[in-house]
Design an enzyme around this catalytic site. Structure first.
Site, PDB file in Angstrom:
ATOM      1  N   LYS A 172       0.831  -1.204   0.000  1.00  0.00           N
ATOM      2  CA  LYS A 172       0.000   0.000   0.000  1.00  0.00           C
ATOM      3  C   LYS A 172       0.864   1.251   0.000  1.00  0.00           C
ATOM      4  O   LYS A 172       0.505   2.270  -0.602  1.00  0.00           O
ATOM      5  CB  LYS A 172      -0.941  -0.003   1.208  1.00  0.00           C
ATOM      6  CG  LYS A 172      -1.904   1.200   1.242  1.00  0.00           C
ATOM      7  CD  LYS A 172      -2.810   1.250   0.024  1.00  0.00           C
ATOM      8  CE  LYS A 172      -3.681   2.508   0.009  1.00  0.00           C
ATOM      9  NZ  LYS A 172      -4.768   2.487   0.993  1.00  0.00           N
ATOM     10  N   LYS A 240      -1.443  11.244   6.410  1.00  0.00           N
ATOM     11  CA  LYS A 240      -1.026  10.165   7.318  1.00  0.00           C
ATOM     12  C   LYS A 240      -0.265   9.084   6.550  1.00  0.00           C
ATOM     13  O   LYS A 240       0.807   8.635   6.979  1.00  0.00           O
ATOM     14  CB  LYS A 240      -2.254   9.575   8.008  1.00  0.00           C
ATOM     15  CG  LYS A 240      -1.996   8.343   8.871  1.00  0.00           C
ATOM     16  CD  LYS A 240      -2.334   7.025   8.153  1.00  0.00           C
ATOM     17  CE  LYS A 240      -3.812   6.904   7.852  1.00  0.00           C
ATOM     18  NZ  LYS A 240      -4.147   5.591   7.223  1.00  0.00           N
TER      19      LYS A 240
END
Length: 292
Positions: A172, A240
């Site tokens: 990811k 984030k």
């Protein structure tokens, strides 16, 4: 036969993903910090639980998709969390984009209780979640992946086991590094089109089908053209993610200057109050910079 699944986190992505499982005939036990965000799932037959621990006690496979690594840690590893209340043989599947090291920590802690775990972040945004067309990248044991695969296939079209615990999260990060650079190209391209007096949609019709084509220009570019900055994926969550990728890169002694630059633009977006917009809200930052 339907499985007893738990679902913690019913936001922009999680609600649609869980709904697919319910419609496929699986019994769902759901929790979210804001109960109102689970109302559609409850109306569809899901059982509301008052805490992550209640979900863990009721379900055999517990999915989590929450905001930040701190949320993951509290939800799964906290004293009132999933793992403390999960019996041996149950499976925890964290679909939050989180830290690879935390995925490894959860795997080890679960193994100590004879509980299985997978890290399984996704890509595809709100559209992919609604359409059941997500890419799902998974870290963990083959046999556990095989057991959950039929559920993943309901939510996504490209489901891959990438390796041991943590590799789903590393994959990811690769995805987010690529998206970060692509989004700068999308925004600058459409800003150029706007300044030149072009119809953005017509421009996307052409360049989106050629060598410059990408998911971002063809989906998020359309939203920019329609002045739609609603979140398919929040700017604050992308910041984030980029932070995790930059921390991992630093740990590996890897320089990623492109990612670092894009990260600064997105931090500017947060400073301008755009953190609740979708990632296409980066367009607004460059608009202001150029006084367009």
């Amino acid at each position: 036969m339907g499985k007893k699944i738990g679902w913690i986190g019913t936001g922009v992505m999680g609600s649609s993903m869980c709904m697919h499982l319910i419609k496929a005939g699986h019994e769902a036990f759901v929790y979210n910090r804001t109960k109102a965000k689970a109302k559609d799932l409850i109306a569809a037959g899901a059982t509301w639980c008052d805490s992550p621990s209640a979900v863990a006690k009721s379900a055999d496979i517990i999915f989590t998709i929450v905001g930040y690594p701190t949320d993951v840690e509290q939800t799964i590893l906290g004293s009132e969390g999933v793992l403390a209340n999960a019996d041996a043989g149950k499976i925890i599947v964290d679909m939050t984009t989180s830290e690879p090291a935390l995925a490894e920590l959860i795997y080890d802690a679960a193994a100590d209780k004879n509980v299985e775990s997978l890290d399984a972040p996704v890509s595809g945004g709100d559209l992919g979640a609604r359409n059941g067309s997500l890419a799902i990248m998974v870290g963990g044991k083959q046999k556990v992946f095989d057991e959950v695969k039929e559920l993943f296939d309901i939510m996504g079209q490209n489901v891959q086991l990438m390796g041991k615990a943590g590799t789903g999260q590393h994959t990811k990060m690769c995805n987010q590094v690529l998206i970060a650079g692509t989004m700068i190209g999308v925004v600058e391209s459409l800003l150029y089109a706007q300044k030149a007096g072009m119809d953005m949609n017509k421009v996307i019709d052409v360049i989106g089908s050629g060598a410059a084509g990408s998911w971002s220009i063809n989906n998020l570019g359309r939203r920019i053209a329609e002045d739609d900055f609603n979140p398919g994926f929040f700017i604050k969550h992308f910041v984030k993610d980029m932070g995790i990728a930059l921390d991992e890169a630093k740990r590996m002694k890897l320089s990623l200057p492109g990612l670092a630059l894009v990260n600064q633009f997105y931090i500017s977006a947060m400073a301008m109050g755009y953190e609740e917009l979708g990632t296409q809200g980066l367009f607004k930052v460059l608009e202001k910079m150029n006084q367009v």
